[in-house]
Design an enzyme around this catalytic site. Structure first.
Site, PDB file in Angstrom:
ATOM      1  N   LYS A   1      34.520  38.480  53.340  1.00  0.00           N
ATOM      2  CA  LYS A   1      34.250  37.841  52.576  1.00  0.00           C
ATOM      3  C   LYS A   1      33.464  37.258  52.492  1.00  0.00           C
ATOM      4  CE  LYS A   1      37.165  40.265  49.957  1.00  0.00           C
ATOM      5  NZ  LYS A   1      37.320  41.350  48.600  1.00  0.00           N
TER       6      LYS A   1
ATOM      7  N   LYS B   1      38.736  54.053  46.651  1.00  0.00           N
ATOM      8  CA  LYS B   1      40.619  53.434  46.744  1.00  0.00           C
ATOM      9  C   LYS B   1      41.645  54.116  46.073  1.00  0.00           C
ATOM     10  CE  LYS B   1      39.025  48.705  47.840  1.00  0.00           C
ATOM     11  NZ  LYS B   1      38.151  47.465  47.148  1.00  0.00           N
TER      12      LYS B   1
HETATM   13  O1  LIG Z   1      38.132  46.743  52.777  1.00  0.00           O
HETATM   14  C1  LIG Z   1      39.018  45.774  53.033  1.00  0.00           C
HETATM   15  O2  LIG Z   1      38.633  45.654  54.258  1.00  0.00           O
HETATM   16  C2  LIG Z   1      41.182  45.360  52.605  1.00  0.00           C
HETATM   17  C3  LIG Z   1      40.703  45.858  50.818  1.00  0.00           C
HETATM   18  C4  LIG Z   1      39.501  44.815  50.199  1.00  0.00           C
HETATM   19  O3  LIG Z   1      38.916  43.867  50.791  1.00  0.00           O
HETATM   20  C5  LIG Z   1      40.259  44.545  48.662  1.00  0.00           C
HETATM   21  C6  LIG Z   1      41.347  45.407  48.263  1.00  0.00           C
HETATM   22  C7  LIG Z   1      41.644  44.766  46.879  1.00  0.00           C
HETATM   23  C8  LIG Z   1      40.764  44.237  46.266  1.00  0.00           C
HETATM   24  C9  LIG Z   1      39.712  43.766  46.686  1.00  0.00           C
HETATM   25  O4  LIG Z   1      39.123  42.798  46.501  1.00  0.00           O
HETATM   26  C10 LIG Z   1      38.616  43.495  48.061  1.00  0.00           C
HETATM   27  C11 LIG Z   1      37.349  44.326  47.858  1.00  0.00           C
HETATM   28  O5  LIG Z   1      36.809  43.933  47.148  1.00  0.00           O
HETATM   29  O6  LIG Z   1      37.048  45.118  48.584  1.00  0.00           O
HETATM   30 MG   LIG Z   2      35.184  45.100  47.591  1.00  0.00          MG
END
Ligand SMILES: O=C(O)CCC(=O)C1=CC=C[C@@H](O)[C@@H]1C(=O)O
Ligand SMILES: [Mg+2]
Length: 325
Positions: free
Chosen positions: A109, A215
Site C-alpha cells: 500500500k 472482488k
Molecule cells: O489485494 C490485496 O492484496 C488484499 C486486499 C486489499 O488490498 C483490499 C481489500 C479491501 C479493501 C481495499 O482497500 C483493498 C484494496 O484497495 O485493494
Molecule cells: Mg485496491
C-alpha cells in the site's frame, strides 16, 4: 440476529453477526465486522465496509445470498497462488510481513494519508530486500494521487521496488487512468473503477487498464464475476474485501473457476485479522491457499459475536439491503 423475511423466503436459515480486531490498521479500519448467513449450500459472508451505502451494499448481499443458496462453479484448480498484502507500516514490519505465508508476490500500500512518498519508497525497498530479485511487487494507491503526482511517483516507486508488476488504481477517474497509463511504463490495474463503478466493464472497454482487480462481494457474487471476467477479456486478480475465511473462500471459488489465472491473487488477507470464524483459517502456505469451504465453528461464532448495539446496526443494514434485492 433477526433475518429479513425476503432472505428467509430464499432459504436463509441462520445469520450471525461478528466483529474481529485487525492486527494492523488497514484502509483506516482497526476492527472488521460483518454477518455470516447460512443457506442450503452452506455459510456465506455479507460484510460491506461502513462507507458503502445500502444501494452499493445490495451487491454484497446478492453475493452472500447466491453463495449460501446456489452451488459454486466447478473448480479448475485446487489451490490459488496469492500475494502478501503489506499495509502502510514501517520498513522493518513490511520486511517481516512480506515473508509471511511464503508468497512470491507482494502488494504494498502506498500514497496513504499516513505515509509520505519517501516512506513509501523505503517500504518498497524493504519488501524487495525480504523477497529477493525474482519476486513480483505491485503497489496500490487507492486513487489517492492526481495525474501529475502519479506520473512523478510511479517511476520512483518502480526504481525503489527494483521493478513493479503493476500499479493499482493510481488515480480516481477513467480519464486520468488513461492519461497515466499512457505516460508511464509500469502496467496499470483498476480496482475502485471496477468495484465501485456503475458499469464495472467501462474501464475494460475503454482500454484504460492492463489488469482488473475483482472482488466477489462488491461485484455481486462468484457467478456474476465469472461473467464480467469473460466479457472484460483482461487478466484478472481476485482480491479479498478483508473477509473472514467464510468470505475468502468465495473469492477462492471465483479464482478457481476462472479459465485463465495469470497473476497471484490478493486473498492472503486473513493474517490481517486477529482471529477467524473457522477452526482452520484460510492462510497462505508456500505462497498458495487451498480451494476449500471451511465452515464456521459454533464456539468461534460465539466468541467473535458482535456486541448488541453493533448487531442491531447490522440487522438494520441487512433489512435495508434485502429490500433492494
Ligand atoms: O489485494 C490485496 O492484496 C488484499 C486486499 C486489499 O488490498 C483490499 C481489500 C479491501 C479493501 C481495499 O482497500 C483493498 C484494496 O484497495 O485493494
Ligand atoms: Mg485496491
Amino acid at each position: 440476529m433477526r433475518i429479513p423475511a425476503a432472505l428467509r423466503e430464499q432459504g436463509i436459515e441462520d445469520a450471525r453477526c461478528w466483529s474481529i480486531p485487525m492486527t494492523t490498521r488497514f484502509r483506516g479500519i482497526t476492527v472488521r465486522d460483518g454477518v455470516v448467513l447460512r443457506g442450503p449450500e452452506g455459510w456465506a459472508e455479507f460484510s460491506p465496509f461502513w462507507d458503502y451505502d445500502p444501494a452499493e451494499s445490495a451487491a454484497w448481499l446478492r453475493c452472500a445470498l447466491a453463495d449460501a443458496t446456489a452451488p459454486r462453479p466447478a473448480p479448475l484448480r485446487g489451490s490459488i497462488e496469492v500475494n502478501a498484502t503489506i499495509p502502510v507500516v514501517p520498513p522493518a514490519l513490511a520486511h517481516r510481513l512480506a515473508r509471511v505465508g511464503g508468497a512470491r508476490t507482494a502488494k504494498v500500500k502506498v500514497a496513504d494519508v499516513a505515509s509520505s512518498l519517501p516512506e513509501d519508497l523505503e517500504r518498497l525497498e524493504a519488501v524487495r530486500d525480504a523477497l529477493g530479485p525474482d519476486a513480483r511487487i505491485r503497489v496500490d494507491a487507492n486513487a489517492r494521487w492526481d495525474r501529475d503526482e502519479s506520473i512523478s511517483a510511479i517511476p520512483q516507486l518502480d526504481r525503489a521496488a527494483g521493478g513493479l508488476e503493476y500499479v493499482e488504481q493510481p488515480v480516481a477517474s477513467l480519464e486520468d487512468l488513461v492519461a497515466v497509463r499512457r505516460a508511464v511504463d509500469v502496467p496499470i490495474a483498476a480496482d475502485e473503477l471496477v468495484r465501485r463503478a456503475e458499469d464495472p466493464l467501462r474501464v475494460a472497454r475503454a482500454g484504460a487498464a492492463d489488469v482488473l482487480v475483482m472482488k466477489v462481494q462488491p461485484l455481486g457474487g462468484v457467478a456474476r464475476c465469472l461473467e464480467l471476467a469473460a466479457e472484460a477479456d483482461l487478466p484478472v486478480v481476485v482480491s479479498s474485501a478483508l473477509e473472514s475465511s467464510v468470505g475468502l473462500s468465495a473469492g477462492l471459488a471465483f479464482a478457481a473457476a476462472l479459465p485463465e489465472l495469470t497473476h497471484a491473487c490478493g486473498l492472503a488477507t486473513g493474517v490481517l485479522l486477529t482471529g477467524d470464524l473457522v477452526a482452520a483459517p484460510l492462510r497462505a502456505d508456500g505462497g498458495t491457499i487451498p480451494v476449500e469451504r471451511p465452515r464456521p465453528e459454533p464456539e468461534l461464532l460465539e466468541s467473535h459475536g458482535a456486541p448488541r448495539e453493533l448487531t442491531a446496526r447490522w440487522e438494520q443494514r441487512l433489512e435495508a439491503c434485502a429490500q433492494l434485492l
